[in-house]
Design an enzyme around this catalytic site. Structure first.
Site, PDB file in Angstrom:
ATOM      1  N   GLU A   1       0.085  -9.048  -1.256  1.00 40.06           N
ATOM      2  CA  GLU A   1      -0.644  -8.499  -0.094  1.00 40.06           C
ATOM      3  C   GLU A   1      -1.838  -7.662  -0.573  1.00 40.06           C
ATOM      4  O   GLU A   1      -2.038  -6.508  -0.184  1.00 40.06           O
ATOM      5  CB  GLU A   1       0.252  -7.675   0.834  1.00 40.06           C
ATOM      6  CG  GLU A   1      -0.325  -7.506   2.226  1.00 40.06           C
ATOM      7  CD  GLU A   1       0.533  -6.644   3.151  1.00 40.06           C
ATOM      8  OE1 GLU A   1       0.464  -5.415   3.076  1.00 40.06           O
ATOM      9  OE2 GLU A   1       1.300  -7.225   3.944  1.00 40.06           O
TER      10      GLU A   1
ATOM     11  N   ASP B   1       0.790  -1.230   0.000  1.00 38.94           N
ATOM     12  CA  ASP B   1       0.000   0.000   0.000  1.00 38.94           C
ATOM     13  C   ASP B   1       0.818   1.274   0.000  1.00 38.94           C
ATOM     14  O   ASP B   1       0.325   2.341   0.336  1.00 38.94           O
ATOM     15  CB  ASP B   1      -0.899  -0.012   1.237  1.00 38.94           C
ATOM     16  CG  ASP B   1      -0.099  -0.193   2.520  1.00 38.94           C
ATOM     17  OD1 ASP B   1       1.121   0.035   2.490  1.00 38.94           O
ATOM     18  OD2 ASP B   1      -0.695  -0.570   3.546  1.00 38.94           O
TER      19      ASP B   1
ATOM     20  N   HIS C   1      11.625   5.430  13.907  1.00 40.85           N
ATOM     21  CA  HIS C   1      11.550   5.563  12.442  1.00 40.85           C
ATOM     22  C   HIS C   1      12.293   6.829  12.020  1.00 40.85           C
ATOM     23  O   HIS C   1      12.309   7.818  12.752  1.00 40.85           O
ATOM     24  CB  HIS C   1      10.067   5.656  12.068  1.00 40.85           C
ATOM     25  CG  HIS C   1       9.771   5.482  10.610  1.00 40.85           C
ATOM     26  ND1 HIS C   1      10.049   6.455   9.677  1.00 40.85           N
ATOM     27  CD2 HIS C   1       9.202   4.461   9.925  1.00 40.85           C
ATOM     28  CE1 HIS C   1       9.656   6.034   8.482  1.00 40.85           C
ATOM     29  NE2 HIS C   1       9.138   4.826   8.598  1.00 40.85           N
TER      30      HIS C   1
ATOM     31  N   ARG D   1       1.276   8.488   9.098  1.00 39.48           N
ATOM     32  CA  ARG D   1       1.040   9.895   8.769  1.00 39.48           C
ATOM     33  C   ARG D   1      -0.163  10.476   9.502  1.00 39.48           C
ATOM     34  O   ARG D   1      -0.146  11.629   9.914  1.00 39.48           O
ATOM     35  CB  ARG D   1       0.808  10.035   7.258  1.00 39.48           C
ATOM     36  CG  ARG D   1       2.078  10.262   6.459  1.00 39.48           C
ATOM     37  CD  ARG D   1       1.760  10.407   4.977  1.00 39.48           C
ATOM     38  NE  ARG D   1       2.843  11.033   4.249  1.00 39.48           N
ATOM     39  CZ  ARG D   1       3.985  10.439   3.937  1.00 39.48           C
ATOM     40  NH1 ARG D   1       4.207   9.184   4.305  1.00 39.48           N
ATOM     41  NH2 ARG D   1       4.920  11.091   3.267  1.00 39.48           N
TER      42      ARG D   1
ATOM     43  N   HIS E   1       4.826   5.306  13.097  1.00 37.64           N
ATOM     44  CA  HIS E   1       5.217   6.143  11.957  1.00 37.64           C
ATOM     45  C   HIS E   1       4.044   6.646  11.118  1.00 37.64           C
ATOM     46  O   HIS E   1       4.251   7.347  10.129  1.00 37.64           O
ATOM     47  CB  HIS E   1       6.169   5.366  11.040  1.00 37.64           C
ATOM     48  CG  HIS E   1       5.514   4.202  10.354  1.00 37.64           C
ATOM     49  ND1 HIS E   1       4.771   4.351   9.207  1.00 37.64           N
ATOM     50  CD2 HIS E   1       5.473   2.897  10.667  1.00 37.64           C
ATOM     51  CE1 HIS E   1       4.311   3.166   8.839  1.00 37.64           C
ATOM     52  NE2 HIS E   1       4.713   2.267   9.705  1.00 37.64           N
TER      53      HIS E   1
ATOM     54  N   GLU F   1      -2.564   5.045   2.661  1.00 43.09           N
ATOM     55  CA  GLU F   1      -2.415   3.627   2.291  1.00 43.09           C
ATOM     56  C   GLU F   1      -3.721   2.967   1.849  1.00 43.09           C
ATOM     57  O   GLU F   1      -3.728   2.137   0.944  1.00 43.09           O
ATOM     58  CB  GLU F   1      -1.792   2.841   3.450  1.00 43.09           C
ATOM     59  CG  GLU F   1      -0.316   3.142   3.697  1.00 43.09           C
ATOM     60  CD  GLU F   1      -0.085   4.385   4.555  1.00 43.09           C
ATOM     61  OE1 GLU F   1      -1.064   5.023   4.982  1.00 43.09           O
ATOM     62  OE2 GLU F   1       1.089   4.726   4.798  1.00 43.09           O
TER      63      GLU F   1
HETATM   64  C1  UD1 Z   1       6.271   4.992   4.146  1.00 43.67           C
HETATM   65  C2  UD1 Z   1       4.938   4.578   3.485  1.00 43.67           C
HETATM   66  C3  UD1 Z   1       4.059   3.830   4.484  1.00 43.67           C
HETATM   67  C4  UD1 Z   1       4.821   2.674   5.119  1.00 43.67           C
HETATM   68  C5  UD1 Z   1       6.109   3.213   5.742  1.00 43.67           C
HETATM   69  C6  UD1 Z   1       6.918   2.081   6.319  1.00 43.67           C
HETATM   70  C7  UD1 Z   1       3.869   5.968   1.748  1.00 43.67           C
HETATM   71  C8  UD1 Z   1       3.032   7.158   1.465  1.00 43.67           C
HETATM   72  N1  UD1 Z   1       4.208   5.766   3.047  1.00 43.67           N
HETATM   73  O1  UD1 Z   1       5.974   5.975   5.133  1.00 43.67           O
HETATM   74  O2  UD1 Z   1       2.920   3.320   3.816  1.00 43.67           O
HETATM   75  O3  UD1 Z   1       4.006   2.097   6.112  1.00 43.67           O
HETATM   76  O4  UD1 Z   1       6.884   3.867   4.732  1.00 43.67           O
HETATM   77  O5  UD1 Z   1       7.923   2.529   7.159  1.00 43.67           O
HETATM   78  O6  UD1 Z   1       4.233   5.248   0.846  1.00 43.67           O
HETATM   79  N2  UD1 Z   1      13.509   8.629   5.936  1.00 43.67           N
HETATM   80  C9  UD1 Z   1      14.887   8.592   5.940  1.00 43.67           C
HETATM   81  N3  UD1 Z   1      15.501   7.393   5.678  1.00 43.67           N
HETATM   82  C10 UD1 Z   1      14.814   6.257   5.441  1.00 43.67           C
HETATM   83  C11 UD1 Z   1      13.400   6.311   5.445  1.00 43.67           C
HETATM   84  C12 UD1 Z   1      12.764   7.503   5.680  1.00 43.67           C
HETATM   85  O7  UD1 Z   1      15.546   9.587   6.176  1.00 43.67           O
HETATM   86  O8  UD1 Z   1      15.428   5.216   5.237  1.00 43.67           O
HETATM   87  C13 UD1 Z   1      12.832   9.926   6.215  1.00 43.67           C
HETATM   88  C14 UD1 Z   1      13.021  10.934   5.073  1.00 43.67           C
HETATM   89  O9  UD1 Z   1      13.116  12.224   5.622  1.00 43.67           O
HETATM   90  C15 UD1 Z   1      11.715  10.776   4.291  1.00 43.67           C
HETATM   91  C16 UD1 Z   1      10.728  10.548   5.426  1.00 43.67           C
HETATM   92  O10 UD1 Z   1      11.426   9.704   6.330  1.00 43.67           O
HETATM   93  O11 UD1 Z   1      11.438  11.946   3.559  1.00 43.67           O
HETATM   94  C17 UD1 Z   1       9.411   9.955   5.042  1.00 43.67           C
HETATM   95  O12 UD1 Z   1       9.550   8.797   4.222  1.00 43.67           O
HETATM   96  P1  UD1 Z   1       8.286   8.316   3.316  1.00 43.67           P
HETATM   97  O13 UD1 Z   1       8.651   7.063   2.609  1.00 43.67           O
HETATM   98  O14 UD1 Z   1       7.804   9.447   2.506  1.00 43.67           O
HETATM   99  O15 UD1 Z   1       7.139   8.032   4.368  1.00 43.67           O
HETATM  100  P2  UD1 Z   1       7.068   7.054   5.598  1.00 43.67           P
HETATM  101  O16 UD1 Z   1       6.413   7.805   6.699  1.00 43.67           O
HETATM  102  O17 UD1 Z   1       8.374   6.410   5.836  1.00 43.67           O
HETATM  103  N1  UDP Z   2      11.112  -3.429  11.671  1.00 42.77           N
HETATM  104  C1  UDP Z   2      12.497  -3.535  11.672  1.00 42.77           C
HETATM  105  N2  UDP Z   2      13.228  -2.671  12.452  1.00 42.77           N
HETATM  106  C2  UDP Z   2      12.632  -1.733  13.251  1.00 42.77           C
HETATM  107  C3  UDP Z   2      11.218  -1.629  13.236  1.00 42.77           C
HETATM  108  C4  UDP Z   2      10.487  -2.490  12.425  1.00 42.77           C
HETATM  109  O1  UDP Z   2      13.058  -4.391  10.979  1.00 42.77           O
HETATM  110  O2  UDP Z   2      13.348  -0.987  13.957  1.00 42.77           O
HETATM  111  C5  UDP Z   2      10.335  -4.331  10.787  1.00 42.77           C
HETATM  112  C6  UDP Z   2       9.175  -5.067  11.420  1.00 42.77           C
HETATM  113  O3  UDP Z   2       9.574  -6.316  11.925  1.00 42.77           O
HETATM  114  C7  UDP Z   2       8.190  -5.200  10.263  1.00 42.77           C
HETATM  115  C8  UDP Z   2       8.471  -3.983   9.417  1.00 42.77           C
HETATM  116  O4  UDP Z   2       9.750  -3.493   9.811  1.00 42.77           O
HETATM  117  O5  UDP Z   2       8.459  -6.333   9.455  1.00 42.77           O
HETATM  118  C9  UDP Z   2       7.403  -2.941   9.627  1.00 42.77           C
HETATM  119  O6  UDP Z   2       7.774  -1.761   9.023  1.00 42.77           O
HETATM  120  P1  UDP Z   2       7.001  -0.403   9.292  1.00 42.77           P
HETATM  121  O7  UDP Z   2       6.374  -0.424  10.655  1.00 42.77           O
HETATM  122  O8  UDP Z   2       7.963   0.681   8.989  1.00 42.77           O
HETATM  123  O9  UDP Z   2       5.897  -0.395   8.152  1.00 42.77           O
HETATM  124  P2  UDP Z   2       4.401  -0.955   8.038  1.00 42.77           P
HETATM  125  O10 UDP Z   2       4.419  -2.419   8.283  1.00 42.77           O
HETATM  126  O11 UDP Z   2       3.543  -0.204   9.021  1.00 42.77           O
HETATM  127  O12 UDP Z   2       4.023  -0.605   6.637  1.00 42.77           O
END
Ligand code: UD1
Ligand code: UDP
Length: 367
Positions: free
Chosen positions: A119, A97, A240, A209, A207, A133
């Site tokens: 999924e 998603d 996160h 939004r 994490h 999502e």
């Molecule tokens: C994204 C997904 C969400 C998923 C989540 C898992 C969308 C809209 N959101 O949310 O569905 O559940 O990932 O974790 O697709 N950042 C870093 N390094 C990283 C990752 C993130 O610096 O490795 C920071 C950056 O500033 C980035 C921000 O996090 O701009 C947001 O990342 P983004 O992928 O846009 O949204 P998530 O909240 O991570």
């Molecule tokens: N996870 C991880 N390290 C962490 C936190 C989560 O490996 O510090 C793993 C967790 O076991 C799960 C996945 O990341 O498999 C979940 O990711 P996240 O919560 O970012 O996304 P979501 O599942 O909500 O999309």
């Protein structure tokens, strides 16, 4: 020989697509596998690529600090155009998603390449929860040709939206494949920080939004109150990398307490170990709701809705939202009431048996 392009970009997609990549690569007589990562996440994605030893053929490297949904969506769509034009694959596989999944699927649709959705069929019915999502999933339900539903409930959701039953396969969730792989490999490893492992522990992640702002503030305040009330329990929170999460967590949660551990994101190998060690999990994550029952760990979900009703029905998860009192009371109940705790600490996992990737590969090979 089928040429399959597998696309993912965030931490959870990497974890859940890794078993599919491995299974298709193992069947080298049936599939040519091309892996494209969008790099929607950077550090958290790279951490997982290294755990699963996957080297992408393409990396769109789209992440920008503090990116918004427009940045992410536009950059994925444009990046995918070039990859799809060059590779001309028979099939594209996307997961779940995220923006990566929906905009990669849309890019493939623009070139009339069929897409398989791993999924598929999770729904809350509320397009603002989880946001964006839920809409991403619904769009994927229309954009994709093949739907790999993790559970029968997910299949039913797709049927209600008039998806052809012949295009749906119930596979189980690939996250259980990934979990089995880690546990069987014996690679789960305790993270390097100084905690007495005999103490009880609440593992926390967050994490979403829709929880930015007041939701996160209340979550953080609850954790402070719980850490004060339960000095014999450790509160471990790998944060996160999203700055909208890091800021309130680091500003509000009192990390100087001896029973509070604010950590960097853990590698999957470490996180699996922490799930095994913990007493309960407080989270708004989707994937963790699926993993925790495999270890018999109760999950309190800091959201108003869940697209994983199987966990609620199985009694392994409870929705607690982001209200401070509700979170505090729910955690306190599980820490003090042995009967409540045992009622939630089931080991039966409704999300799969660890063979989802095989079912997906088998179906694709024969479609
Ligand atoms: C994204 C997904 C969400 C998923 C989540 C898992 C969308 C809209 N959101 O949310 O569905 O559940 O990932 O974790 O697709 N950042 C870093 N390094 C990283 C990752 C993130 O610096 O490795 C920071 C950056 O500033 C980035 C921000 O996090 O701009 C947001 O990342 P983004 O992928 O846009 O949204 P998530 O909240 O991570
Ligand atoms: N996870 C991880 N390290 C962490 C936190 C989560 O490996 O510090 C793993 C967790 O076991 C799960 C996945 O990341 O498999 C979940 O990711 P996240 O919560 O970012 O996304 P979501 O599942 O909500 O999309």
């Amino acid at each position: 020989m089928k040429k399959v392009l597998i696309v993912f970009g965030t931490r959870p997609e990497a974890i859940k697509m890794a078993p599919v990549v491995k299974e298709l690569q193992r069947r080298s007589e049936q599939f040519e596998v091309i892996v494209c990562v969008t790099g929607q996440h950077r550090e958290m994605l790279d951490q997982m690529l290294s755990v699963f030893d996957i080297t992408p053929d393409y990396d769109l490297d789209i992440m920008q600090p503090g990116q918004d949904l427009y940045d992410v969506s536009a950059r994925i769509l444009l990046g995918m155009r070039d990859v799809l034009t060059k590779e001309k694959t028979d099939l594209v596989l996307v997961h779940g998603d995220t923006s990566t999944s929906t905009f990669a699927a849309l890019a493939a649709f623009y070139q009339q390449i069929p897409v398989g959705h791993v999924e598929a069929g999770l729904r809350t019915g509320n397009i603002y929860s989880p946001w964006p999502e839920e809409m991403n999933r619904q769009l994927n339900g229309r954009l994709c040709t093949w739907h790999f539903a993790p559970t029968e409930t997910a299949r039913q959701n797709l049927l209600k939206e008039h998806v052809d039953d012949k295009h749906i396969v119930v596979t189980g969730n690939t996250v259980i494949d990934a979990l089995h792989w880690v546990v069987a490999s014996g690679k789960a490893v305790a993270p390097q920080f100084n905690r007495d492992e005999k103490r009880r522990m609440v593992l926390i992640t967050g994490h979403r939004r829709e929880n930015f702002g007041d939701g996160m503030k209340h979550i953080c305040q609850s954790i402070n109150a719980l850490a004060e009330q339960f000095k014999d329990v450790d509160f471990v929170y790998p944060i996160h990398l999203n700055p909208n999460i890091r800021r309130p967590v680091q500003e509000i949660i009192d990390g100087s307490r001896s029973n509070v551990y604010l950590l960097e994101p853990l590698s999957y190998l470490e996180f699996v170990d922490m799930m095994q060690q913990c007493t309960l999990i407080l989270t708004d994550s989707g994937g963790i709701q699926e993993e925790a029952p495999a270890f018999g760990k109760p999950v309190l979900v800091m959201r108003d809705t869940t697209e994983r009703p199987e966990a609620i029905e199985a009694g392994t998860a409870r929705l607690v939202g982001t209200d401070k009192e509700t979170i505090i009371n729910a955690v306190a109940e599980l820490l003090t009431d042995a009967a409540s705790y045992h009622a939630m600490a089931h080991a039966a996992n409704p999300f799969g048996d660890g063979h989802a990737a095989e079912r997906i590969a088998e179906f694709i090979a024969n479609d």
